[in-house]
Motif scaffolding. Structure first.
Motif, short mmCIF file in Angstrom:
data_model
loop_
_atom_site.label_atom_id
_atom_site.label_comp_id
_atom_site.label_asym_id
_atom_site.label_seq_id
_atom_site.Cartn_x
_atom_site.Cartn_y
_atom_site.Cartn_z
N SER A 100 0.90 -1.09 -0.08
CA SER A 100 0.07 0.01 0.09
C SER A 100 0.77 1.18 -0.11
O SER A 100 0.63 2.03 -0.67
CB SER A 100 -1.03 0.05 1.46
OG SER A 100 -1.63 1.24 1.29
N SER A 136 2.59 1.78 -3.68
CA SER A 136 1.54 2.21 -4.40
C SER A 136 1.58 3.90 -4.33
O SER A 136 1.32 4.26 -5.32
CB SER A 136 0.20 1.51 -4.44
OG SER A 136 -0.55 1.89 -2.99
N LYS A 137 1.31 4.29 -3.22
CA LYS A 137 1.35 5.92 -3.00
C LYS A 137 2.49 6.40 -3.10
O LYS A 137 2.55 7.52 -4.00
CB LYS A 137 1.07 6.12 -1.50
CG LYS A 137 -0.32 5.61 -0.81
CD LYS A 137 -0.48 5.95 0.48
CE LYS A 137 -1.90 5.36 1.10
NZ LYS A 137 -2.03 5.54 2.48
N CYS A 144 3.05 6.59 -7.15
CA CYS A 144 2.26 7.24 -7.77
C CYS A 144 2.31 8.89 -7.41
O CYS A 144 1.49 9.63 -7.72
CB CYS A 144 0.89 6.91 -7.81
SG CYS A 144 0.46 5.36 -8.34
N THR A 183 1.79 10.25 -4.61
CA THR A 183 0.70 10.80 -3.78
C THR A 183 1.10 10.65 -2.45
O THR A 183 0.15 11.06 -1.57
CB THR A 183 -0.63 9.85 -4.10
OG1 THR A 183 -0.08 8.58 -3.72
CG2 THR A 183 -1.08 9.99 -5.61
N MET A 184 2.35 10.42 -2.11
CA MET A 184 2.74 10.29 -0.78
C MET A 184 2.74 11.85 -0.02
O MET A 184 3.81 12.42 -0.49
CB MET A 184 4.05 9.42 -0.44
CG MET A 184 4.71 9.62 0.88
SD MET A 184 3.30 8.86 2.13
CE MET A 184 3.27 7.17 1.73
#
Length: 509
Positions: A323, A326-327, A330, A332-333
């Motif tokens: 998880s 994946s952040k 992308c 998006t962290m």
């Protein structure tokens, strides 16, 4: 050459070359016709004059004979009845495409060419009716055009008389026509030659590159992204070829990245399925043991439940790692950057790490070679993940020896990085082969392909580390020798002096 320049060049070729070639052709034709006229009429003249005013040329041919006739008519007109004098005049006209005609009253007493004269007889003017220039002659058009020079006089008995010099134009007219035909053919040839040169030039400079682009697009349409083309960046079509080549390279790289990503996803699914299978199998096995009554004592039941709990935690770690990746993959962290004292931060972290490693018989050594007030701009929580993943990777590949991990903080000036600090985490594990070392920070890569529970995992640990360090504007690399351990280095940026609200942060806070 740019397309604008090519069009300008084509315009100059269309206007200049035909003009030059026409002038050259005209010069050659004039020279040729001038020579022909000289040989035919035995007179030197300008060919342009001969073509534009042939009457003037023909007048020159008989000028001497005509002048003599004028004098004779004025002084001794009786000579025109003497055969010897007439023969003399005919001899003078020989080779000049002319003949003599003498008229007395209404009768023609002498004709130098009966056949030719019969064709033009009706066009001969009467006594005193000559309306042309006697010196230049009278041009008479018709089916048999001719030039007429007329001299009127009176015979000794008072009879009206006229003597004519008739010059035939049938030999000159064909030459004039030939000259016109030659000029026309020359013009047509010049236009065809110029058009051919332009077509070849345009084809080579425009059509060929376009055909090359067409072939490249067809190859790309069929999936061949290795079809390379070259172009001259100095012109528009060449620049289009260059842009197309850059597009092809970028598209090929994107597709390669996509294919590699798809392959990595397949490997990830395979890794996950394997790494999940072991704890799930253990959980199912111990749960069935409890349900089937195998754990018939309280001690066994506690052991089975504890094992189930441990394996469930392992599953939770795997899911959390996937998880998190994946952040971060992308972008998006969310990061929370702050200035922290690096020495204090690592001392707090080592307090937690040391306790866990002592249980596994691993010794930790720490050195801080920077100033005590050195501060870096980082996300404290994510930096902890970096340290934890690197140390965890060292523990995983430590082997069955007395473990040793060395953590060192150094000033970046030693590495020509004055605005950074360098952190190294080394171990005395099994090391990494030179073949595998360049790939250890790639996603899903495993130097050890074994699938046991000790060396399992998703293969994302070091990839996550690399991504976090790069997001911190740092650099990461590794050095290793097989059987001599591995050292991972990464850099962190120092805080600038004008940064406000600096604060120290405990590990993971």
């Amino acid at each position: 050459m740019k397309l604008k320049g090519r069009l300008l060049t084509a315009f100059l070729i269309i206007t200049t070359i035909p003009l030059l070639l026409v002038c050259l052709s005209l010069s050659l034709i004039i020279g040729y016709q001038n020579n022909e006229i000289k040989q035919t009429y035995d007179v030197k003249t300008n060919s342009i004059t001969a073509i534009s005013n042939p009457v003037q040329l023909l007048s020159r041919l008989t000028r001497g004979v005509y002048n003599e006739i004028v004098l004779t008519a004025a002084k001794a007109p009786a000579k025109f009845e003497e055969e010897e004098y007439i023969a003399y005049l005919e001899k003078e006209l020989k080779g000049k495409y002319s003949y003599l005609v003498i008229r007395k009253g209404n009768d023609y007493i002498y004709t130098g060419n009966d056949k030719r004269f019969s064709e033009i007889k009706e066009n001969i003017p009467a006594f005193g009716e000559h309306t042309g220039n006697a010196e230049g002659g009278l041009y008479v058009d018709g089916s048999s055009p001719f030039l007429l020079k007329q001299q009127d006089f009176y015979y000794s008995d008072g009879t009206e008389g006229s003597i004519f010099i008739i010059t035939e134009l049938d030999t000159l007219i064909p030459q004039i026509k030939a000259s016109a035909i030659q000029l026309l053919l020359s013009l047509i040839s010049i236009i065809i030659l110029t058009a051919s040169v332009l077509i070849i030039w345009i084809y080579r400079s425009i059509i060929i590159p376009i055909n090359t682009l067409h072939a490249a697009t067809n190859a790309m349409k069929e999936g061949n992204l290795d079809y390379s083309i070259e172009g001259d960046p100095e012109d528009e079509i060449g620049q289009l070829c260059v842009d197309f080549e850059e597009m092809r390279i970028q598209l090929k790289e994107l597709i390669d990245v996509r294919l590699r990503y798809e392959q990595e996803m397949k490997e990830l699914i395979s890794n996950i399925s394997h790494d999940l299978r072991t704890p799930i199998t253990a959980i199912k096995g111990y749960a069935e043991g409890i349900m089937d009554g195998v754990a018939d004592t309280k001690e066994k039941q506690e052991k089975y439940i504890k094992t189930i709990y441990t394996k469930a935690n392992d599953l939770s770690v795997l899911v959390d790692e996937l998880s998190f990746y994946s952040k971060i993959d992308c972008d998006t962290m969310p990061y929370t950057f702050s200035c922290i004292n690096l020495g204090d931060y690592f001392e707090d972290c080592l307090g937690e790490i040391t306790l866990d490693l002592e249980v596994k018989n691993i010794e930790v050594e720490y050195h801080n070679d920077t100033d005590n007030d050195t501060k870096v701009n980082v996300d404290a929580e994510q930096l902890k993940r970096v340290i934890s993943n690197i140390v965890g990777n060292s523990v995983k590949y430590m082997g069955n020896r007395q473990g040793h991990i060395d953590i060192r903080i150094m000033d970046g000036a030693e590495f020509n990085r004055a605005e950074e600090v360098v952190v190294s985490i080394g171990d005395n594990g099994v090391g990494i082969s030179a073949r595998d070392l360049p790939f250890i920070f790639e996603r899903f890569y495993r130097a050890d392909a074994s699938r046991n529970s000790t060396r399992g995992g998703t293969g994302l640990g070091l990839a996550i580390v690399k991504k976090i360090i790069e997001d911190h504007m740092g650099t990461i690399w590794a050095e290793s020798e097989e059987d001599n351990g591995t050292t991972v280095y990464f850099t962190l940026r120092k805080c600038k002096e004008d940064v406000k609200n600096e604060q120290d942060t405990d590990c993971g806070r």
